[in-house]
Design a protein around this motif. Structure first.
Motif: not given
Length: 316
Positions: A247-273
Motif C-alpha cells: 500500500a502506498a500509505d503502508g506503515d512499514v517501508a520495504l527496507p525496514d521489512f523484517e518478516l521476509a524470512d518467515g512464512p509469508l503471503v504478499l498481497v498486491v492490489g489492483s492497478e487503480g485502487n
C-alpha cells in the motif's frame, strides 16, 4: 348373413370402443418404442464404453494436484503474437494457417518453431479461421492453447513444505490486466515464490495474454483461484503465515521489512485502487515501497517484482 357385424370374428370399424382383434388394439403399448438408442460410450457392454472408462493405473498412482476450475481453450491470432508465443514456451497445442497465406519471415519462423516442438500444423480456409478466432485480425496465422488448470489455493503451502522451504505466496486483489498477472507470475517464479492466488471473479485469469507475458513461467509455478480472497487470507493466517499487503500509505517501508524470512503471503492490489478495504483490514501489516517522487506509482506487476526481489535477498 352379409353385413352382420354380430357374427363371430367380425371387426368393429367405427373407431370407438376397444377392438379385440389385431395388434393395434389392447397390445398397442407393447409396440411402443423405448426411446433413442444410447450412444456407444453410454452402453456398459459396448467396447467404446470400456475404452472411455478404462483406468490408467500408472496415472492413478501419480500424485495429482487438486484443481478448482479451468478457463476455456483460447486462440492466439496474428503472426507476431503466434511467433512470440512459440518463442516464450506458451503451451500451444496446434498451429493453424489460412489457405493462400503469404509466406514471409514470420510465417516461416512459426513453421520452424512448430516443427521443433512437434506441434500439429493445419491448413484451414480463411472463413474457418475467422470463425475460430471470432473475427480477430489473424493475418492468416493462429495458434490454439489449452484451458488452464488452476491449482487449489490450500495446496500452495504444501508445495513449499514438500521442498522444505518457508512458504512464499503472492495474492492478487482484483488485478484485472492479464499482462500484470503474467508479469507477477514470471517474477514469482523467478524469485522463489510457491504460487500465485487470484480471485475467481472480477480479476484477470490465465488467458493467452497472461501466458505470453509470463514467458512460460506459468508452466513452472502453480496459479490458484479462490472464491473469497479475505477468507483465503485468513486460512493462510491460521496456517501460520503472515499476510502483508502493498500500500502506498503502508506503515512499514520495504527496507525496514523484517518478516521476509518467515512464512509469508504478499498481497498486491489492483492497478487503480490498490487493496480493497476488507483485504487491507485482514493484512497483518501494510508495506510501502519508497518512491523518489510521491506523484510516481508502480503498477501491480512492477510493484510485486520489486518486493519479491527484496524478499528473496533477505531470505538469501
Amino acid at each position: 348373413m352379409a353385413g352382420n357385424s354380430q357374427r363371430k370374428g367380425a371387426i368393429k370399424k367405427s373407431g370407438k370402443g376397444n377392438p379385440t382383434v389385431g395388434s393395434g388394439g389392447r397390445v398397442r403399448r407393447g409396440l411402443e418404442g423405448r426411446g433413442p438408442t444410447p450412444k456407444a460410450k453410454d452402453r456398459p457392454n459396448h467396447k467404446v464404453y470400456k475404452q472411455v472408462n478404462k483406468v490408467d493405473k500408472s496415472a492413478a498412482a501419480r500424485p495429482k494436484r487438486r484443481a478448482t476450475g479451468h478457463t476455456d481453450a483460447e486462440w492466439i491470432a496474428g503472426r507476431n503474437s503466434v511467433v512470440e508465443a512459440l518463442r516464450e514456451g506458451v503451451p500451444v497445442t496446434g498451429v493453424y494457417v489460412a489457405e493462400g497465406a503469404e509466406r514471409d519471415g514470420r510465417l516461416r519462423e512459426a513453421f520452424k518453431l512448430a516443427a521443433e516442438k512437434g506441434l500439429t500444423l493445419l491448413e484451414v480456409t480463411r472463413n474457418e479461421m475467422d470463425r475460430m478466432t471470432s473475427g480477430a485480425v489473424h493475418q492468416g496465422l493462429a495458434a490454439r492453447i489449452p484451458s488452464y488448470e488452476y491449482a487449489h489455493a490450500d495446496d500452495l503451502i504444501g508445495f513449499a513444505e514438500a521442498n522444505g522451504e518457508q512458504p512464499l505466496i503472492v495474492a492478487l486483489d482484483q488485478v484485472t490486466d492479464p499482462r500484470n498477472l503474467g508479469a507477477v507470475v514470471r517474477s514469482a517464479a523467478g524469485f522463489g515464490a510457491h504460487g500465485v492466488v487470484i480471485p475467481e471473479r472480477r480479476a484477470a485469469g490465465m488467458t493467452a495474454s497472461a501466458w505470453k507475458t509470463s514467458a512460460g513461467a506459468a508452466a513452472r509455478i502453480p496459479v490458484a483461484q479462490t472464491v473469497n480472497m479475505v477468507r483465503q487470507l485468513k486460512a493462510y493466517q491460521d496456517a501460520g503465515c503472515m499476510v502483508v499487503g502493498l500500500a502506498a500509505d503502508g506503515d512499514v517501508a520495504l527496507p525496514d521489512f523484517e518478516l521476509a524470512d518467515g512464512p509469508l503471503v504478499l498481497v498486491v492490489g489492483s492497478e487503480g485502487n490498490g487493496l480493497s478495504r476488507l483485504v487491507a483490514e485482514t493484512c497483518d501489516q501494510l508495506l510501502s515501497i519508497p518512491m523518489a517522487n510521491q506523484l510516481e506509482s508502480l503498477n501491480a506487476g512492477v510493484a510485486a517484482s520489486v518486493t519479491l526481489y527484496a524478499i528473496a535477498q533477505a531470505r538469501a
